[in-house]
Design an enzyme around this catalytic site. Structure first.
Site, short mmCIF file in Angstrom:
data_model
loop_
_atom_site.label_atom_id
_atom_site.label_comp_id
_atom_site.label_asym_id
_atom_site.label_seq_id
_atom_site.Cartn_x
_atom_site.Cartn_y
_atom_site.Cartn_z
N GLY A 195 30.79 40.87 37.80
CA GLY A 195 31.86 40.59 38.77
C GLY A 195 32.88 39.66 38.12
O GLY A 195 33.13 39.74 36.91
N HIS A 214 24.63 21.50 37.82
CA HIS A 214 25.50 22.41 38.59
C HIS A 214 26.98 21.99 38.42
O HIS A 214 27.68 21.72 39.40
CB HIS A 214 25.10 22.39 40.08
CG HIS A 214 25.50 23.65 40.80
ND1 HIS A 214 24.72 24.25 41.74
CD2 HIS A 214 26.62 24.41 40.70
CE1 HIS A 214 25.33 25.33 42.19
NE2 HIS A 214 26.49 25.45 41.57
N GLU A 219 17.14 22.66 43.60
CA GLU A 219 17.94 21.77 42.76
C GLU A 219 17.78 20.28 43.05
O GLU A 219 17.86 19.45 42.16
CB GLU A 219 19.42 22.15 42.92
CG GLU A 219 20.00 22.69 41.65
CD GLU A 219 21.25 23.50 41.86
OE1 GLU A 219 22.19 23.02 42.49
OE2 GLU A 219 21.27 24.65 41.38
N ARG A 225 22.56 31.15 40.22
CA ARG A 225 21.77 30.46 41.23
C ARG A 225 20.34 30.31 40.74
O ARG A 225 19.79 31.24 40.14
CB ARG A 225 21.77 31.24 42.56
CG ARG A 225 23.07 31.12 43.35
CD ARG A 225 23.30 29.68 43.87
NE ARG A 225 24.56 29.52 44.59
CZ ARG A 225 25.70 29.07 44.06
NH1 ARG A 225 25.75 28.74 42.79
NH2 ARG A 225 26.77 28.93 44.81
P1 NAD Z 1 31.07 38.31 42.09
O1 NAD Z 1 30.78 38.68 43.51
O2 NAD Z 1 32.46 38.46 41.60
O3 NAD Z 1 30.12 39.15 41.12
C1 NAD Z 1 28.76 39.36 41.36
C2 NAD Z 1 28.39 40.70 40.75
O4 NAD Z 1 26.99 40.88 40.95
C3 NAD Z 1 29.09 41.90 41.40
O5 NAD Z 1 29.70 42.67 40.40
C4 NAD Z 1 27.95 42.67 42.09
O6 NAD Z 1 28.15 44.07 42.06
C5 NAD Z 1 26.76 42.25 41.25
N1 NAD Z 1 25.49 42.36 41.96
C6 NAD Z 1 25.16 41.84 43.16
N2 NAD Z 1 23.88 42.13 43.47
C7 NAD Z 1 23.40 42.83 42.43
C8 NAD Z 1 22.14 43.41 42.15
N3 NAD Z 1 21.11 43.29 43.01
N4 NAD Z 1 21.99 44.08 40.99
C9 NAD Z 1 23.02 44.19 40.13
N5 NAD Z 1 24.24 43.67 40.32
C10 NAD Z 1 24.42 43.00 41.46
O7 NAD Z 1 30.54 36.82 41.92
P2 NAD Z 1 30.98 35.75 40.83
O8 NAD Z 1 32.13 34.97 41.36
O9 NAD Z 1 31.08 36.40 39.51
O10 NAD Z 1 29.73 34.75 40.89
C11 NAD Z 1 28.48 35.07 40.30
C12 NAD Z 1 27.46 33.98 40.56
O11 NAD Z 1 27.90 32.73 40.05
C13 NAD Z 1 27.14 33.72 42.03
O12 NAD Z 1 25.73 33.54 42.14
C14 NAD Z 1 27.77 32.39 42.32
O13 NAD Z 1 27.07 31.73 43.34
C15 NAD Z 1 27.60 31.70 40.98
N6 NAD Z 1 28.53 30.57 40.78
C16 NAD Z 1 28.04 29.44 40.17
C17 NAD Z 1 28.89 28.36 39.93
C18 NAD Z 1 28.42 27.11 39.24
O14 NAD Z 1 29.10 26.08 39.31
N7 NAD Z 1 27.30 27.12 38.55
C19 NAD Z 1 30.23 28.43 40.35
C20 NAD Z 1 30.67 29.61 40.97
C21 NAD Z 1 29.83 30.67 41.17
#
Ligand code: NAD
Length: 338
Positions: free
Chosen positions: A159, A290, A270, A241
């Site tokens: 994504g 985080h 966490e 996560r």
């Molecule tokens: P996004 O929605 O743009 O992308 C997620 C992707 O995962 C999508 O392409 C979706 O099709 C795919 N997906 C979902 N379920 C799936 C499954 N069961 N099998 C295969 N593919 C699957 O999200 P993003 O903005 O890229 O964020 C990704 C992750 O990063 C999220 O968990 C978000 O919580 C985390 N995040 C962490 C931080 C941090 O500070 N560490 C900050 C922002 C986001």
């Protein structure tokens, strides 16, 4: 929206919660009358801080449960400066006539860059090298690194963040394999990403990086069975996560050396240091608290999007960043629809 309502809205009390010292100036410049709190408030303290507010801007550590929301009858606009809004009870907001806004993309590049910060600093021993030099030894022995060029990177979830990771990895000359429920044609063409089965990704990757959301399907997707399929000496990066990885299975894989390094910005449970103590202390585990999202660009975007929502609402408009369901849509052949 009639003029009377717009006038009422423009007079609403605004409360900002969880504002770090670095961000307070921009809030006060834009909304000089706003109340600004830096701490995470809960229970009565949260109700007291928000009880006169028509507008609240918050972040993920403040929970707006049904119980809290029922005590805030004045509240009309609740803006979270995050992508996710799980900390806000959407059902109660709907019943109480509260509009909920988020920040749909504050900068996925910031999280992707943190993946490479973890990788490069660990694989090139930056911290140990610095300590060695500070200790008086200007000597490279024991600090041989691992290069990224030519290695296979497995991206789980392509994504917003996974796509950025692919872009950077392509720049490093890495081979990229990926899994996602929807394939993105652009990254196949531009960055040479090859979509493969989950098992093939586990078996082929030198480095695996996780970028899927926390759902029932993704919980513990990296479990003992997954570790068994990985290459010996694989490196695992998690900035998504904590729930995606079975921590006990990870500890087992680290102990046998199956996993060379685990680079973790997120942990299961966490806030529970005791539960994670052994994992955090393992010499092949690098943990950051985080912070992948926490950089200049992203913080600026979080506040500017939140300001925009408030201003649009005060002008009597429907803010453009009202929370929308995050549905990823593929066509019948599994290609992501624009
Ligand atoms: P996004 O929605 O743009 O992308 C997620 C992707 O995962 C999508 O392409 C979706 O099709 C795919 N997906 C979902 N379920 C799936 C499954 N069961 N099998 C295969 N593919 C699957 O999200 P993003 O903005 O890229 O964020 C990704 C992750 O990063 C999220 O968990 C978000 O919580 C985390 N995040 C962490 C931080 C941090 O500070 N560490 C900050 C922002 C986001």
């Amino acid at each position: 929206m009639d003029q009377g309502s717009a006038t009422m809205r423009s007079m609403a009390q605004i409360t900002f919660l969880e504002v770090d010292a670095e961000d307070q100036k921009s809030v006060r410049e834009r909304f000089p009358e706003a109340q600004v709190f830096d701490r995470v408030l809960q229970g009565k303290a949260l109700v007291d801080a928000c009880k006169d507010a028509g507008v609240v801007s918050c972040f993920i550590h403040t929970s707006f449960t049904k119980e809290i929301l029922m005590k805030l009858p004045q509240l009309r606009l609740l803006c979270t400066r995050s992508v996710g809004s799980d900390h806000i009870d959407a059902e109660t907001c709907k019943k109480q006539g509260i509009t909920v806004c988020n920040v749909p993309d504050y900068g996925s590049h910031v999280i992707a860059e943190h993946v490479f910060a973890l990788l490069l600093s660990t694989l090139r021993h930056v911290t140990e090298a610095d300590a060695k030099v500070e200790g008086g030894a200007f000597d490279y022995h024991g600090l041989r690194g691992i290069a990224l060029r030519g290695k296979t990177l497995g991206i789980v979830g392509t994504g917003k963040i996974g796509r950025r990771v692919a872009e950077i990895a392509h720049g490093f000359g890495m081979k990229i394999v990926a899994v996602d429920q929807c394939r993105t044609l652009e990254i196949i063409d531009r960055f040479g990403v090859q979509y493969v089965s989950p098992d093939a990704l586990l078996m082929q990757s030198d480095i695996i990086t996780l970028h899927v959301p926390d759902t029932k399907e993704t919980e513990h997707m990296i479990d003992a069975a997954a570790f068994k399929k990985m290459k010996a000496g694989a490196i695992l990066v998690n900035t998504a996560r904590g729930s995606l990885i079975d921590s006990r299975a990870l500890l087992g894989a680290l102990k046998t050396g199956k996993i060379a390094y685990a680079l973790l910005d997120v942990l299961e449970h966490e806030q529970n240091f005791t539960e994670n103590k052994e994992l955090i202390a393992h010499p092949k585990v690098v943990t950051t608290p985080h912070i992948a999202f926490y950089a200049d660009d992203s913080m600026k975007n979080m506040f500017s999007d939140s300001f925009l929502s408030i201003e649009q609402w005060m002008a009597g408009e429907t803010p453009e960043h009202v929370v929308k369901p995050l549905n990823v849509v593929c066509d019948l052949s599994g290609i992501r629809k624009p």
